[in-house]
Scaffold this motif. Structure first.
Motif, PDB file in Angstrom:
ATOM      1  N   HIS A 166      25.801 -17.514  43.785  1.00  0.00           N
ATOM      2  CA  HIS A 166      24.759 -17.270  42.781  1.00  0.00           C
ATOM      3  C   HIS A 166      25.035 -15.978  42.023  1.00  0.00           C
ATOM      4  CE1 HIS A 166      21.738 -19.950  45.158  1.00  0.00           C
ATOM      5  NE2 HIS A 166      22.573 -20.643  44.421  1.00  0.00           N
ATOM      6  N   ARG A 167      25.507 -14.974  42.759  1.00  0.00           N
ATOM      7  CA  ARG A 167      25.861 -13.713  42.093  1.00  0.00           C
ATOM      8  C   ARG A 167      26.963 -13.943  41.068  1.00  0.00           C
ATOM      9  NH1 ARG A 167      23.446  -9.301  43.662  1.00  0.00           N
ATOM     10  NH2 ARG A 167      22.796  -9.097  45.833  1.00  0.00           N
ATOM     11  N   MET A 170      25.666 -15.192  37.823  1.00  0.00           N
ATOM     12  CA  MET A 170      25.040 -14.158  36.997  1.00  0.00           C
ATOM     13  C   MET A 170      26.096 -13.241  36.376  1.00  0.00           C
ATOM     14  SD  MET A 170      21.957 -14.879  36.857  1.00  0.00           S
ATOM     15  CE  MET A 170      20.647 -13.706  36.565  1.00  0.00           C
ATOM     16  N   ALA A 175      24.997 -11.096  32.935  1.00  0.00           N
ATOM     17  CA  ALA A 175      23.594 -10.722  33.094  1.00  0.00           C
ATOM     18  C   ALA A 175      23.453  -9.220  33.288  1.00  0.00           C
ATOM     19  CB  ALA A 175      22.996 -11.453  34.294  1.00  0.00           C
ATOM     20  N   GLN A 179      18.149  -8.423  34.745  1.00  0.00           N
ATOM     21  CA  GLN A 179      18.142  -9.884  34.805  1.00  0.00           C
ATOM     22  C   GLN A 179      18.569 -10.380  36.179  1.00  0.00           C
ATOM     23  OE1 GLN A 179      20.698 -10.680  31.424  1.00  0.00           O
ATOM     24  NE2 GLN A 179      18.971 -11.409  30.189  1.00  0.00           N
ATOM     25  N   VAL A 180      19.555  -9.712  36.769  1.00  0.00           N
ATOM     26  CA  VAL A 180      19.994 -10.108  38.108  1.00  0.00           C
ATOM     27  C   VAL A 180      18.841  -9.950  39.099  1.00  0.00           C
ATOM     28  CG1 VAL A 180      21.548  -9.559  40.028  1.00  0.00           C
ATOM     29  CG2 VAL A 180      22.413  -9.582  37.689  1.00  0.00           C
ATOM     30  N   ARG A 183      15.871 -12.626  37.920  1.00  0.00           N
ATOM     31  CA  ARG A 183      16.187 -14.052  37.939  1.00  0.00           C
ATOM     32  C   ARG A 183      16.879 -14.502  39.222  1.00  0.00           C
ATOM     33  NH1 ARG A 183      12.736 -15.740  35.306  1.00  0.00           N
ATOM     34  NH2 ARG A 183      12.400 -14.778  33.295  1.00  0.00           N
ATOM     35  N   LEU A 184      17.492 -13.557  39.962  1.00  0.00           N
ATOM     36  CA  LEU A 184      18.218 -13.957  41.169  1.00  0.00           C
ATOM     37  C   LEU A 184      17.664 -13.286  42.434  1.00  0.00           C
ATOM     38  CD1 LEU A 184      20.486 -15.252  42.783  1.00  0.00           C
ATOM     39  CD2 LEU A 184      22.004 -13.443  42.020  1.00  0.00           C
TER      40      LEU A 184
ATOM     41  N   LEU B 118      19.024 -16.131  29.492  1.00  0.00           N
ATOM     42  CA  LEU B 118      19.561 -14.775  29.631  1.00  0.00           C
ATOM     43  C   LEU B 118      19.966 -14.207  28.278  1.00  0.00           C
ATOM     44  CD1 LEU B 118      21.750 -15.069  32.856  1.00  0.00           C
ATOM     45  CD2 LEU B 118      19.389 -14.306  32.620  1.00  0.00           C
TER      46      LEU B 118
END
Ligand SMILES: Nc1ncnc2c1ncn2[C@@H]1O[C@H](COP(=O)(O)OP(=O)(O)O)[C@@H](O)[C@H]1O
Ligand SMILES: [Mg+2]
Lengths: 272, 267
Positions: A166-167, A170, A175, A179-180, A183-184, B118
């Motif tokens: 997932h990282r 991003m 990102a 945002q990281v 959103r994560l 994003l």
């Protein structure tokens, strides 16, 4: 691609059984337990000072519900529990995120975290009463201290178990740091945080009640000890029931929060 | 279109790029010093046995890992400067990973539209684009589901839709069809060719299927392991669009045989 009806129906039957079964078994088991309790008291000739009959407890509880002083005690316990829990949540989540992020902070704090985990914290309650008085403050603090650790450790674990894949997504999307997080990291850690809160709220009640046992003249813990000392055992049992209901309400409130915030997660139960 | 990497600037350029992984007991030489130029609009396929550094090479193009030494430039922008990843080099790049890597807390539609979100696209546009892409990759009707409710193959298609959603110039794909059954895989190959012909994106695709490589590529780089390096380069001359029947022609078979022969020697 259209081979879904059969397994879906199968799953649905299980879902309905999952939902309905406790609604039948729980009352039945409860009734059986109460029946055993009642017969035991009646036929073994136990003194009502040791174990009152269920009917007497029920009457005592209904009486308690009509007593405004009992509601004052209830409110004190709710207040101590919820404020302690609130402090524990805020500090636990923030510190948990920081610990998971900053290796040096984790290494620095870890010995203390382990130490405070293994020390029986309930044994420290008299000390809190000594330091913070017989008022509500000491109860809030005991509740907060007990609730804090599961929230901290679960949050830290949640932030650490973010999927590397997932990282990568991003990063490949360029990102920003924010945002990281938004959103994560936050949604990914949320189920863990809620598990921490679930354990934390139960410990907060325990903390508040134990604090009330040991000092002061307010709260359900205090009421319970007062009834015990007065040999009003049926009323003591009523207080016990009252506390348990409070615990259930808080616990289910967190459960509802889970269903609302992380419906995507398996822990939120099957989708009906 | 033949790869005419002559006068214009390459989309991707490697200059003596080398990668070592530092493991505790002994370092792994994942990629020996490699020069590489991928032309704008070229369809390049990296082929090789597992462990030969295909993923390493692709992840270095995508800026996910830094090379131990050497220079990488994406559309003329240097990718790393003083150990810092340069955002402008990656601004026009999409990636499909070996795993779908969908976010379980987003619906399929929200997953597909994540790159648009994003980059600040308006909500209505995002939904419309996600719907169109779900249709393109053949998962329409599943837009509102959670990823865990889809099969592995469908999740992988959603991941492809996500990479396409903001229409990047460069598309990097790491064994994107590995999880699919043979029939779906063939259909996806044809679909990917169609997308490429329409958009003329630069595509770098990793696979260990020889037939897939020959079917899709303008050019194939065969990698060999220990240390990973480019062993052989094959131009694939067939005109496009290429149909499924191409696979049974002697010319196609000849290239497949040549690659298989060499693969057997090196692995
Ligand atoms: N993070 C890592 N740490 C150490 N060694 C790695 C790492 N990633 C890959 N390798 C090693 O580098 C070599 C190339 O790996 P990879 O690029 O994944 O190959 P491929 O994608 O072709 O299978 C392998 O020997 C692998 O074990
Ligand atoms: Mg790989």
């Amino acid at each position: 691609m259209t081979a879904k009806p059969a397994p879906a129906q199968f799953a649905k039957r299980f879902v309905t059984m999952d939902g309905a079964l406790p609604w039948i078994t729980t009352p039945v088991l409860l009734a059986v337990l109460i029946l055993i309790w009642d017969s035991y008291v009646r036929y073994a000739g136990v003194s009502p000072l040791i174990l009152p009959r269920p009917g007497a407890v029920w009457t005592a509880w209904l009486e308690m519900l009509r007593d405004p002083r009992a509601w004052h005690h209830t409110w004190m316990t709710v207040y101590a529990t919820l404020s302690g829990f609130a402090y524990a949540s805020v500090i636990g989540v923030v510190l948990g995120v920081l610990i998971a992020r900053l290796r040096w902070l984790e290494l620095t704090l870890n010995p203390f975290i382990v130490a405070t985990q293994v020390i029986p914290k309930v044994a420290l309650v008299p000390l809190f009463v000594l330091w913070f008085g017989f008022g509500v403050t000491s109860k809030v603090i005991v509740a907060a201290v007990l609730a804090f650790f599961p929230i901290l450790t679960n949050t830290a674990m949640g932030v650490k178990s973010i999927d590397e894949g997932h990282r990568d997504v991003m990063v490949s999307l360029n990102a920003t740091r924010w945002q990281v997080f938004r959103r994560l990291e936050f949604p990914s850690a949320l189920p863990f945080i809620i598990t921490g809160l679930e354990i934390g709220i139960v410990l907060a009640i325990i903390g508040a009640v134990v604090g009330e046992y040991l000092g002061g003249n307010a709260g359900l813990g205090h009421l319970l000890i007062a009834r015990l000392n007065a040999f009003e055992t049926d009323q003591m049992f009523a207080v016990l029931i009252h506390m348990s209901l409070l615990g259930f309400i808080f616990y289910f409130a967190i459960g509802a929060l889970r269903k609302m915030l992380v419906p995507w997660h398996a822990s939120a139960g099957p989708r009906v | 279109m033949q790869a005419a990497h002559t006068e214009t600037q390459p989309a991707i350029a490697f200059q003596a790029v080398e990668k070592w992984y530092g493991t505790r007991d002994e370092p792994v030489h994942a990629l020996a010093a490699t020069d590489l130029a991928v032309a704008d609009g070229e369809f390049l396929v990296l082929l090789g046995p597992s462990g030969c550094g295909k993923t390493t090479l692709l992840r270095m193009i995508g800026g996910l890992i830094a090379p131990t030494s050497g220079e990488i430039a994406i559309e003329g922008h240097s990718l790393w400067r003083n150990g810092q990843r340069q955002a402008e080099a990656l601004s026009d790049l999409g990636m499909v990973f070996q795993e779908a890597n969908l976010f379980p807390w987003l619906s399929i539609e929200q997953n597909i539209a994540l790159p648009l979100e994003l980059k600040g696209a308006p909500k209505a546009d995002r939904a419309a684009r996600a719907q169109a892409l779900a249709k393109l990759v053949g998962i329409q009707g599943f837009e509102k589901r959670w990823p865990r409710e889809l099969s592995g193959g469908m999740r992988q298609r959603a991941a492809i839709a996500r990479a396409l959603s903001y229409d990047p110039r460069i598309l990097l794909m790491d064994e994107p069809f590995g999880a699919l059954d043979a029939m779906t895989r063939e259909a996806m190959n044809i679909e990917l060719q169609r997308i490429w012909m329409e958009t003329r994106k630069t595509i770098v695709l990793v696979t260990h299927s020889i037939a897939e490589a020959v079917f899709l590529a303008d050019r194939i780089l065969l990698l060999s392991p220990r240390p990973g390096r480019v062993d052989m380069e094959v131009q694939v001359p067939f005109a496009r669009p290429r149909g499924p029947d191409l696979q049974s022609t002697p010319e196609f078979q000849a290239i497949v045989r040549q690659l298989r022969h060499r693969l057997n020697e090196i692995s």
